[in-house]
Motif scaffolding. Structure first.
Motif, PDB file in Angstrom:
ATOM      1  N   GLY A  40      18.427  40.520  42.100  1.00 56.01           N
ATOM      2  CA  GLY A  40      19.787  39.986  42.127  1.00 56.01           C
ATOM      3  C   GLY A  40      20.586  40.368  40.896  1.00 56.01           C
ATOM      4  N   VAL A  41      19.985  40.241  39.722  1.00 49.29           N
ATOM      5  CA  VAL A  41      20.694  40.596  38.484  1.00 49.29           C
ATOM      6  C   VAL A  41      20.966  42.095  38.439  1.00 49.29           C
ATOM      7  CG1 VAL A  41      20.434  40.699  35.976  1.00 49.29           C
ATOM      8  CG2 VAL A  41      19.870  38.608  37.191  1.00 49.29           C
ATOM      9  N   GLY A  42      19.969  42.893  38.807  1.00 45.74           N
ATOM     10  CA  GLY A  42      20.182  44.346  38.830  1.00 45.74           C
ATOM     11  C   GLY A  42      21.254  44.746  39.824  1.00 45.74           C
ATOM     12  N   GLY A  43      21.226  44.136  41.008  1.00 45.14           N
ATOM     13  CA  GLY A  43      22.247  44.439  42.013  1.00 45.14           C
ATOM     14  C   GLY A  43      23.626  43.992  41.583  1.00 45.14           C
ATOM     15  N   ALA A  44      23.709  42.828  40.930  1.00 47.01           N
ATOM     16  CA  ALA A  44      25.010  42.332  40.466  1.00 47.01           C
ATOM     17  C   ALA A  44      25.582  43.243  39.385  1.00 47.01           C
ATOM     18  CB  ALA A  44      24.872  40.903  39.956  1.00 47.01           C
ATOM     19  N   ILE A  45      24.760  43.641  38.444  1.00 50.29           N
ATOM     20  CA  ILE A  45      25.234  44.524  37.370  1.00 50.29           C
ATOM     21  C   ILE A  45      25.664  45.872  37.941  1.00 50.29           C
ATOM     22  CG2 ILE A  45      24.476  45.838  35.338  1.00 50.29           C
ATOM     23  CD1 ILE A  45      22.781  43.391  34.577  1.00 50.29           C
ATOM     24  N   LEU A  46      24.835  46.440  38.816  1.00 49.38           N
ATOM     25  CA  LEU A  46      25.175  47.731  39.404  1.00 49.38           C
ATOM     26  C   LEU A  46      26.431  47.634  40.269  1.00 49.38           C
ATOM     27  CD1 LEU A  46      24.245  50.682  39.730  1.00 49.38           C
ATOM     28  CD2 LEU A  46      22.990  49.940  41.749  1.00 49.38           C
ATOM     29  N   GLY A  47      26.551  46.561  41.044  1.00 47.45           N
ATOM     30  CA  GLY A  47      27.728  46.380  41.887  1.00 47.45           C
ATOM     31  C   GLY A  47      29.002  46.215  41.085  1.00 47.45           C
ATOM     32  N   ILE A  48      28.935  45.444  40.000  1.00 51.69           N
ATOM     33  CA  ILE A  48      30.127  45.240  39.166  1.00 51.69           C
ATOM     34  C   ILE A  48      30.526  46.537  38.470  1.00 51.69           C
ATOM     35  CG2 ILE A  48      30.936  44.086  37.067  1.00 51.69           C
ATOM     36  CD1 ILE A  48      29.424  41.590  38.063  1.00 51.69           C
ATOM     37  N   LEU A  49      29.540  47.295  37.996  1.00 47.08           N
ATOM     38  CA  LEU A  49      29.865  48.567  37.348  1.00 47.08           C
ATOM     39  C   LEU A  49      30.466  49.565  38.338  1.00 47.08           C
ATOM     40  CD1 LEU A  49      26.879  49.060  34.888  1.00 47.08           C
ATOM     41  CD2 LEU A  49      29.231  48.435  34.360  1.00 47.08           C
ATOM     42  N   VAL A  61      43.249  50.446  37.757  1.00 50.18           N
ATOM     43  CA  VAL A  61      43.232  49.081  37.241  1.00 50.18           C
ATOM     44  C   VAL A  61      41.914  48.862  36.499  1.00 50.18           C
ATOM     45  CG1 VAL A  61      43.246  46.644  37.889  1.00 50.18           C
ATOM     46  CG2 VAL A  61      44.623  48.277  39.165  1.00 50.18           C
ATOM     47  N   SER A  62      41.991  48.206  35.360  1.00 45.54           N
ATOM     48  CA  SER A  62      40.782  47.873  34.611  1.00 45.54           C
ATOM     49  C   SER A  62      40.225  46.557  35.136  1.00 45.54           C
ATOM     50  CB  SER A  62      41.094  47.764  33.120  1.00 45.54           C
ATOM     51  OG  SER A  62      39.943  47.357  32.429  1.00 45.54           O
ATOM     52  N   LEU A  63      39.057  46.610  35.730  1.00 47.43           N
ATOM     53  CA  LEU A  63      38.454  45.415  36.315  1.00 47.43           C
ATOM     54  C   LEU A  63      37.726  44.582  35.260  1.00 47.43           C
ATOM     55  CD1 LEU A  63      38.033  44.070  39.066  1.00 47.43           C
ATOM     56  CD2 LEU A  63      35.891  45.302  39.254  1.00 47.43           C
ATOM     57  N   LEU A  64      37.297  45.220  34.197  1.00 49.03           N
ATOM     58  CA  LEU A  64      36.522  44.517  33.172  1.00 49.03           C
ATOM     59  C   LEU A  64      37.437  43.991  32.069  1.00 49.03           C
ATOM     60  CD1 LEU A  64      33.472  46.933  32.941  1.00 49.03           C
ATOM     61  CD2 LEU A  64      33.660  44.810  34.228  1.00 49.03           C
ATOM     62  N   ARG A  65      38.379  43.154  32.422  1.00 44.84           N
ATOM     63  CA  ARG A  65      39.247  42.524  31.438  1.00 44.84           C
ATOM     64  C   ARG A  65      38.981  41.020  31.470  1.00 44.84           C
ATOM     65  NH1 ARG A  65      42.554  43.764  35.856  1.00 44.84           N
ATOM     66  NH2 ARG A  65      43.638  41.937  36.647  1.00 44.84           N
ATOM     67  N   SER A  66      39.510  40.311  30.527  1.00 46.31           N
ATOM     68  CA  SER A  66      39.171  38.896  30.374  1.00 46.31           C
ATOM     69  C   SER A  66      39.645  38.038  31.542  1.00 46.31           C
ATOM     70  CB  SER A  66      39.748  38.361  29.063  1.00 46.31           C
ATOM     71  OG  SER A  66      41.161  38.458  29.079  1.00 46.31           O
ATOM     72  N   ALA A  67      40.703  38.436  32.219  1.00 53.90           N
ATOM     73  CA  ALA A  67      41.209  37.632  33.336  1.00 53.90           C
ATOM     74  C   ALA A  67      40.284  37.703  34.550  1.00 53.90           C
ATOM     75  CB  ALA A  67      42.606  38.099  33.733  1.00 53.90           C
ATOM     76  N   ALA A  68      39.512  38.783  34.669  1.00 53.44           N
ATOM     77  CA  ALA A  68      38.640  38.960  35.829  1.00 53.44           C
ATOM     78  C   ALA A  68      37.223  38.454  35.593  1.00 53.44           C
ATOM     79  CB  ALA A  68      38.602  40.430  36.217  1.00 53.44           C
ATOM     80  N   VAL A  69      36.904  38.000  34.382  1.00 51.10           N
ATOM     81  CA  VAL A  69      35.549  37.569  34.062  1.00 51.10           C
ATOM     82  C   VAL A  69      35.095  36.385  34.920  1.00 51.10           C
ATOM     83  CG1 VAL A  69      34.093  36.597  32.228  1.00 51.10           C
ATOM     84  CG2 VAL A  69      35.541  38.564  31.768  1.00 51.10           C
ATOM     85  N   PRO A  70      35.909  35.350  35.158  1.00 56.35           N
ATOM     86  CA  PRO A  70      35.434  34.263  36.032  1.00 56.35           C
ATOM     87  C   PRO A  70      35.132  34.736  37.459  1.00 56.35           C
ATOM     88  CG  PRO A  70      37.357  33.549  34.803  1.00 56.35           C
ATOM     89  CD  PRO A  70      37.201  35.006  34.553  1.00 56.35           C
ATOM     90  N   LEU A  71      35.956  35.630  37.973  1.00 52.57           N
ATOM     91  CA  LEU A  71      35.718  36.151  39.309  1.00 52.57           C
ATOM     92  C   LEU A  71      34.439  36.984  39.340  1.00 52.57           C
ATOM     93  CD1 LEU A  71      36.620  36.615  42.245  1.00 52.57           C
ATOM     94  CD2 LEU A  71      37.860  38.613  41.410  1.00 52.57           C
ATOM     95  N   LEU A  72      34.262  37.834  38.351  1.00 53.23           N
ATOM     96  CA  LEU A  72      33.055  38.657  38.292  1.00 53.23           C
ATOM     97  C   LEU A  72      31.806  37.793  38.118  1.00 53.23           C
ATOM     98  CD1 LEU A  72      34.288  41.652  36.135  1.00 53.23           C
ATOM     99  CD2 LEU A  72      33.981  41.554  38.603  1.00 53.23           C
ATOM    100  N   GLY A  73      31.914  36.724  37.332  1.00 51.72           N
ATOM    101  CA  GLY A  73      30.785  35.805  37.173  1.00 51.72           C
ATOM    102  C   GLY A  73      30.439  35.108  38.477  1.00 51.72           C
ATOM    103  N   THR A  74      31.461  34.705  39.222  1.00 50.45           N
ATOM    104  CA  THR A  74      31.225  34.071  40.518  1.00 50.45           C
ATOM    105  C   THR A  74      30.573  35.038  41.485  1.00 50.45           C
ATOM    106  OG1 THR A  74      33.176  32.696  40.159  1.00 50.45           O
ATOM    107  CG2 THR A  74      32.345  32.843  42.412  1.00 50.45           C
ATOM    108  N   VAL A  75      31.019  36.278  41.487  1.00 55.42           N
ATOM    109  CA  VAL A  75      30.436  37.293  42.356  1.00 55.42           C
ATOM    110  C   VAL A  75      28.987  37.563  41.965  1.00 55.42           C
ATOM    111  CG1 VAL A  75      30.574  39.743  42.953  1.00 55.42           C
ATOM    112  CG2 VAL A  75      32.631  38.349  42.943  1.00 55.42           C
ATOM    113  N   ALA A  76      28.706  37.615  40.669  1.00 52.22           N
ATOM    114  CA  ALA A  76      27.337  37.847  40.216  1.00 52.22           C
ATOM    115  C   ALA A  76      26.420  36.695  40.617  1.00 52.22           C
ATOM    116  CB  ALA A  76      27.314  38.052  38.704  1.00 52.22           C
TER     117      ALA A  76
END
Length: 166
Positions: A40-49, A61-76
């Motif tokens: 799960g962690v490997g898939g989440a990291i690979l998927g987000i990257l 668009v830069s997805l790895l900015r501070s405004a998207a961190v809660p969304l990315l955390g929820t997805v992970a």
């Protein structure tokens, strides 16, 4: 989920082998949980990257900015939870309900599917090639809406080659 389901048979046999060697059900479930967390962690990291690269190159668009961190955390977290569900639930069900001999039996049918036994895929590819060659040799070109022509003549066999190839 598809990758976790594909390895279920091997995981079930490994679990039976561990139980045969004296592992308790709790130990087997802890190993399955560790495998699920790593997947799960490997898939989440690979998927987000991959999503960040696609968003950068396709959308600009830069997805790895501070405004998207809660969304990315929820997805992970959702990805890790799905991994746990896909690996841990079948392992728990097999450990509780199957004997060691039952767990070593293969899942499903060992025979190839009907389409593979009759080589239907190769037959359809050969038909697609033959129909394409036939329509290309006659010089026919598919024109769906010719301008200035009141009536049209369509050779529907020209559409069969792409359908059969698909």
């Amino acid at each position: 989920l598809a990758i976790a389901g594909a390895g279920r048979d091997k995981r079930r046999r490994d679990q039976a082998l561990l139980r045969l060697r004296g592992a308790t059900v709790d130990a087997v479930l802890r190993l399955a949980a560790a495998e699920a967390v790593v997947a799960g962690v490997g898939g989440a990291i690979l998927g987000i990257l991959l999503a960040a690269l696609a968003a950068n190159f396709i959308l600009g668009v830069s997805l790895l900015r501070s405004a998207a961190v809660p969304l990315l955390g929820t997805v992970a977290v959702a990805g890790i939870a799905l991994s746990l569900a896909a690996i841990l639930i079948p392992a728990w069900r097999d450990a509780r309900s199957l004997s060691i001999a039952g767990a070593r039996r293969p899942i499903g049918n060992d025979r190839a599917p009907l389409w593979a036994r009759f080589y239907l895929d190769l037959v359809l590819l050969a038909l697609a090639a033959a129909l394409y060659w036939r329509s290309a040799a006659s010089g026919y070109q598919v024109v769906l809406a010719p301008e200035g022509v009141a009536a049209t003549a369509v050779d529907y066999t020209a559409f069969l080659a792409p359908v059969l190839l698909w």
